[in-house]
Write an enzyme that holds these catalytic residues in place. Structure first.
Site, PDB file in Angstrom:
ATOM      1  N   ASP A 446      -6.978  -1.816 -20.571  1.00 54.94           N
ATOM      2  CA  ASP A 446      -7.847  -1.758 -19.610  1.00 54.94           C
ATOM      3  C   ASP A 446      -8.164  -3.070 -19.388  1.00 54.94           C
ATOM      4  O   ASP A 446      -8.199  -2.872 -17.602  1.00 54.94           O
ATOM      5  CB  ASP A 446      -9.060  -1.062 -20.280  1.00 54.94           C
ATOM      6  CG  ASP A 446      -9.556  -1.933 -21.269  1.00 54.94           C
ATOM      7  OD1 ASP A 446      -9.447  -2.462 -22.202  1.00 54.94           O
ATOM      8  OD2 ASP A 446     -11.421  -2.083 -21.267  1.00 54.94           O
ATOM      9  N   GLU A 452     -12.993  -6.669 -25.750  1.00 55.58           N
ATOM     10  CA  GLU A 452     -12.362  -4.993 -25.606  1.00 55.58           C
ATOM     11  C   GLU A 452     -11.240  -5.186 -26.075  1.00 55.58           C
ATOM     12  O   GLU A 452      -9.984  -4.987 -25.982  1.00 55.58           O
ATOM     13  CB  GLU A 452     -13.165  -4.388 -23.894  1.00 55.58           C
ATOM     14  CG  GLU A 452     -12.733  -2.676 -24.450  1.00 55.58           C
ATOM     15  CD  GLU A 452     -13.139  -2.369 -23.346  1.00 55.58           C
ATOM     16  OE1 GLU A 452     -13.191  -0.971 -23.142  1.00 55.58           O
ATOM     17  OE2 GLU A 452     -14.174  -3.257 -22.273  1.00 55.58           O
ATOM     18  N   TRP A 512      -8.238  11.917 -20.275  1.00 53.97           N
ATOM     19  CA  TRP A 512      -8.002  10.623 -20.748  1.00 53.97           C
ATOM     20  C   TRP A 512      -6.978  11.323 -21.811  1.00 53.97           C
ATOM     21  O   TRP A 512      -5.633  10.526 -22.002  1.00 53.97           O
ATOM     22  CB  TRP A 512      -9.194   9.799 -21.363  1.00 53.97           C
ATOM     23  CG  TRP A 512      -9.935   8.804 -20.941  1.00 53.97           C
ATOM     24  CD1 TRP A 512      -9.576   7.739 -21.386  1.00 53.97           C
ATOM     25  CD2 TRP A 512     -10.677   9.269 -19.587  1.00 53.97           C
ATOM     26  NE1 TRP A 512     -10.590   6.630 -20.528  1.00 53.97           N
ATOM     27  CE2 TRP A 512     -11.082   7.505 -19.298  1.00 53.97           C
ATOM     28  CE3 TRP A 512     -10.908  10.088 -18.768  1.00 53.97           C
ATOM     29  CZ2 TRP A 512     -11.727   7.643 -18.412  1.00 53.97           C
ATOM     30  CZ3 TRP A 512     -11.744   9.659 -17.646  1.00 53.97           C
ATOM     31  CH2 TRP A 512     -11.944   8.157 -17.058  1.00 53.97           C
ATOM     32  N   GLU A 727     -12.614  -3.415 -11.976  1.00 49.64           N
ATOM     33  CA  GLU A 727     -12.612  -2.640 -12.624  1.00 49.64           C
ATOM     34  C   GLU A 727     -13.764  -1.255 -12.032  1.00 49.64           C
ATOM     35  O   GLU A 727     -13.890  -0.361 -11.757  1.00 49.64           O
ATOM     36  CB  GLU A 727     -13.623  -3.069 -13.920  1.00 49.64           C
ATOM     37  CG  GLU A 727     -14.029  -1.822 -14.893  1.00 49.64           C
ATOM     38  CD  GLU A 727     -14.109  -2.115 -16.258  1.00 49.64           C
ATOM     39  OE1 GLU A 727     -15.228  -1.496 -17.309  1.00 49.64           O
ATOM     40  OE2 GLU A 727     -15.221  -3.885 -16.286  1.00 49.64           O
TER      41      GLU A 727
END
Length: 889
Positions: A446, A452, A512, A727
């Site tokens: 991401d 992350e 997802w 984002e």
């Protein structure tokens, strides 16, 4: 005629990869011929083809497919195979250069054992090493190696290969990759030294969701290695990891994917160390988890120099690389011994000062402690997402020439290129490509900078189409879907939110989890290799069965109304400001993807020749569609989800009853008018928004959304100096201040999915849908949709079948020129927009063969170059700043 791009399993000359069934592909170019009349493939055990193990002979027509040809051969372990192809056209032929692939260990047992330093401090980074003698020159030598968490492999003091961050990131509890290296030229007669430096990495360091977990997969450094060396007399020497190896402390004191690295050059890498060595001991790691590599090499693929040295108002020294990138900074130093040089990495300045708060708990730093010598420094076991680097502790004047930005990502060919008359749109396209490079570091992450850096399934699901246009990602995404299936097998068909799952053992969200079906289908559609469906069909089916089980357990209404979902993530139309899920109900999004994935499984089953399963999933998708229509449409055709994403999903997935489809189109346009023709979509709706508009007669609205410059829009970020995709639509406020720090990456590719619309609709390049068994751009649908808001646009795409081009230009008089190039042995169904037979010329002559539609003309074309010209617009085109038109247009 020339034959290029020879690949085995979509990799150039793969060494030691997991290859169960070798699949060859190639491209024919530089020929005036149009059609393949024959082809032949040969496979040999030697480069001179004196020991041929397979010869197809000349096969007429298209019997040998350049997209994915599988020779019927049986593979032996640790063996190199050579292959070449000859292709005949109508008037000429050509033979390719020799390509090769080399098998890994296959089912051979390991002679080596896993070893670890015999050290109570399992945080101390080690170097493991062994000396050995060679009595005569080596003629062939291979290393089969894996180190945990990460390893840096040297022979006789020199790095082996050009890869970094091996053995890469995967579900280590399911499988562990080993790599194969050709070490023949690095060995010498006499004494040799093999050494391996280990770092924490994803396996042992801090990794995972919510700031990560330490030592999630393992708490010990470990190494397994076999060197197979064939000497000139034919004898073989095998060096293996065992208790005879030694260990000593590494100059890498600390390493972590999130936090960075500390290197003390005073410790050095001299072996053995003057202070002596440590023993090693065996460690119990299941050898059955070792598998041949699937990850592409992660390399320094580009280098850039800093564009500015900034002295901030806060008194900081900051380098500006001019580009948000992923990798690290290499620098030269002559600092006195003990000098502590401290680099910190960030994406943006605030009030002119260095800023890194949006990285959350990730330290993202590199500390180098000098030993007083002239040195070149760069990290071994971490990477950063950054544009700006704050430098502390530097001694003397700082020279920009001493610094180099190392751009690191998985090695993939760039195959797509888009240019337009708008420099801002061109910058957007570049931003998307940089976002892809920065986040395609072994797994599709991401973001590359904060705590992350995870393989979120939803992000790659929405971006995979764009990814396939930009780069050859077949092997890259095949590895990811392999990992996905491994993780899914632990969960009864549920697809995790992130792959590898690491410490987040949750999943099952619509859009997802649908990465399990969408990504393999895109790979198949773009590259034409049925192997991806063979490999992933059980995963695809298991995901849809998982949804159906939830549906059955909640009443069997053929709607997906249970579970936790991310909704239309980060959409702008939610009623609750605290929610990030947008205003489109989760149950509708879930049910829409229930239908969509069931339909993809049906199509995959049909492509694989599994007709009973194709029929079963086709029935399921029909039942879900009927249930959606009954639940969300009134008897007069009013749709119950009046959001942009609601309308877009309904139209893109063909969910509306036929009688009401026109009303849904009108309602979407009305919705946009109410929203002042600005997008309000999030991760789910954005990829399809412009694609739907361009295909319902609202092409002008798609262009307006593309070209909007105020918030929210793609060009809003471009105007604020973005060099990657953000984002959030408002990651930065109009004054350049960051909008939030809790979840705000400036390198997050999901909204870059607009580039798929640019290829498919603006420039009109589309692969065949696969319904007729033709994929991989062997046949294309070329339907450009120009608009007067741009003067020209052009896409070039080196597909699996060859190089396509589709571009258009509108001149001041309103005449449209469309240029199309179709590669050898391919064809295209072309739609000329707003055209009338009798007014069209092709290559300077009147077009006589074409089918008139209401607002277009359809033409079927074979390989070749075509220029169409005809009146397109009567109205005067508004004057705009124009980028110089390419000479070829």
């Amino acid at each position: 005629m020339k034959i290029t791009c020879l690949k085995t399993n979509h990799i150039v000359n793969p060494l030691g990869y997991a290859i169960e069934k070798p699949t060859f592909s190639w491209i024919v170019e530089d020929t005036g011929d149009s059609v393949q009349t024959g082809a032949a493939v040969m496979v040999s055990r030697d480069r001179d083809f004196e020991h041929i193990i397979f010869d197809s002979g000349r096969v007429s027509g298209r019997g040998i497919d350049s997209l994915a040809y599988r020779p019927p051969i049986t593979l032996q372990p640790r063996t190199r195979y050579f292959w070449k192809v000859r292709v005949w056209g109508e008037t000429e032929s050509a033979e390719s250069d020799v390509a090769w692939f080399e098998t890994a260990r296959l089912d051979e047992d390991w002679q080596a054992a896993w070893i670890t330093p015999d050290d109570d401090d399992n945080r101390r980074h080690p170097i493991l090493y062994r000396q050995f003698e060679l009595p005569s020159p080596a003629v062939l030598a291979r290393a089969y190696i894996c180190g945990l968490g990460l390893y840096h492999f040297e022979l006789n003091g020199n790095k082996v290969g050009d890869e970094h961050l091996t053995p890469y990131c995967n579900a280590y509890d399911q499988w562990i990759q080993y790599q194969t290296f050709d070490i023949t030229d690095q060995l010498t007669v006499g004494s040799n030294l093999v050494s391996v430096m280990l770092g924490s990495g994803w396996y042992k360091g801090r990794y995972g969701a919510n700031g990560g977990s330490l030592e999630f997969y393992g708490d010990r450094f470990a190494l397994i290695c076999e060197l197979h060396i064939t000497l000139e007399d034919g004898s073989e020497l095998i060096i293996v990891t065992d208790p005879s190896w030694k260990a000593q402390p590494s100059p890498v004191i600390e390493s972590d994917i999130f936090d960075g690295e500390t290197y003390d050059a005073r410790i050095g890498k001299v072996l053995p160390a003057p202070a002596g060595s440590l023993a090693v001991r065996l460690i119990d790691i299941d050898l059955s988890r070792l598998e041949a590599r699937r990850s592409l090499p992660v390399c320094i693929n580009e280098e850039i120099k800093p564009v500015a040295l900034i002295h901030t108002p806060a008194g900081e020294t900051v380098l500006d690389m001019g580009q948000n990138m992923t990798g690290w900074l290499r620098f030269r130093t002559r600092a006195p011994a003990g000098t502590r040089i401290h680099l910190q990495f960030g994406e943006v300045l605030q009030d002119g000062n260095f800023f890194r708060d949006n990285l959350r708990t990730a330290k993202a730093e590199y500390i180098y402690i000098a030993d007083g010598s002239d040195a070149t420094a760069e990290p071994y076991f971490t990477f950063y997402g950054f544009r700006y680097v704050k430098i502390s502790g530097w001694v003397g004047a700082l020279n920009l020439e001493d610094f180099t930005g190392c751009v690191v990502y998985s090695r993939m060919d760039a195959i797509g290129e888009i240019e337009t008359s708008s420099e801002k749109v061109n910058q957007l396209v570049r931003n998307v490509m940089w976002g892809q490079k920065g986040n395609f570091l072994d797994i599709p992450t991401d973001c590359p900078q904060r705590d992350e850096r995870l393989g979120w399934t939803g992000d790659i699901q929405v971006f995979s189409g764009t990814a396939c246009f930009n780069m050859d990602v077949s092997a890259f995404l095949s590895k990811y879907t392999y990992d996905l299936a491994k993780e899914q097998a632990k969960t009864g068909g549920m697809v995790p939110h992130i792959v590898p799952m690491a410490n987040l053992s949750r999943g099952g969200s619509s859009a997802w989890g649908d990465a399990a079906t969408v990504v393999p289908w895109n790979i198949y559609e773009f590259y034409g290799d049925i192997g991806i469906l063979e490999a992933q069909f059980e995963s695809m089916r298991a995901w849809v069965d998982y949804i159906r089980d939830i549906d059955d357990s909640s009443g069997g209404r053929r709607l997906w109304t249970e579970g936790t979902h991310f909704g239309d993530w980060l959409a702008l139309d939610g009623a609750d400001p605290a929610s990030r899920k947008g205003g489109t109900p989760e149950d509708f999004i879930a049910s829409a993807f229930y239908y969509y994935s069931a339909r993809l499984v049906a199509r995959a089953a049909a492509a694989l020749g599994c007709q009973p399963q194709a029929d079963a999933y086709e029935r399921l998708s029909a039942e879900v569609k009927a249930a959606i229509q009954a639940e969300y449409f009134t008897t007069t055709g009013r749709f119950a989800i009046p959001t942009q994403t609601g309308y877009v999903l309904t139209l893109f997935m063909d969910l509306a009853p036929d009688a009401y489809r026109e009303r849904v189109k009108r309602d979407l346009i009305s919705r946009l008018n109410l929203d002042n023709t600005h997008l309000r979509t999030g991760f789910v709706g954005t990829p399809y928004l412009c694609r739907v508009l361009s295909n319902i007669g609202a092409n002008d609205l798609a262009y307006q959304l593309l070209l909007n410059e105020d918030y929210p829009s793609w060009l809003y970020a471009v105007n604020l100096g973005a060099t990657t995709i953000w984002e959030r639509w408002n990651s930065l406020n109009p004054d350049g201040s960051i909008s939030s720090t809790s979840m705000n990456s400036l390198n997050h590719y999901a909204y870059g999915s607009i580039v798929e619309w640019m290829y498919r609709d603006m420039c009109g390049l589309n692969p065949s849908s696969g319904e007729d068994g033709i994929t991989g751009f062997r046949h294309a649908r070329i339907a450009p949709k120009p608009d007067k808001s741009l003067h020209w646009a052009r896409a070039r795409y080196r597909s699996a079948a060859g190089a396509y081009e589709s571009g258009w230009r509108i001149d001041e008089a309103g005449h449209l020129t469309i240029k199309i190039i179709i590669p050898f042995n391919a064809s295209a169904s072309v739609v000329l927009p707003d055209a009338r037979m009798g007014e069209i010329t092709v290559n300077g002559s009147a077009l006589y063969e074409g089918q008139q539609r209401e607002n277009s003309v359809d033409v079927t074309l074979g390989a070749g170059s075509y220029t169409f010209e005809y009146p397109f617009l009567a109205q005067e085109i508004a004057a705009e700043t124009e980028v110089r038109s390419p000479d070829s247009m």
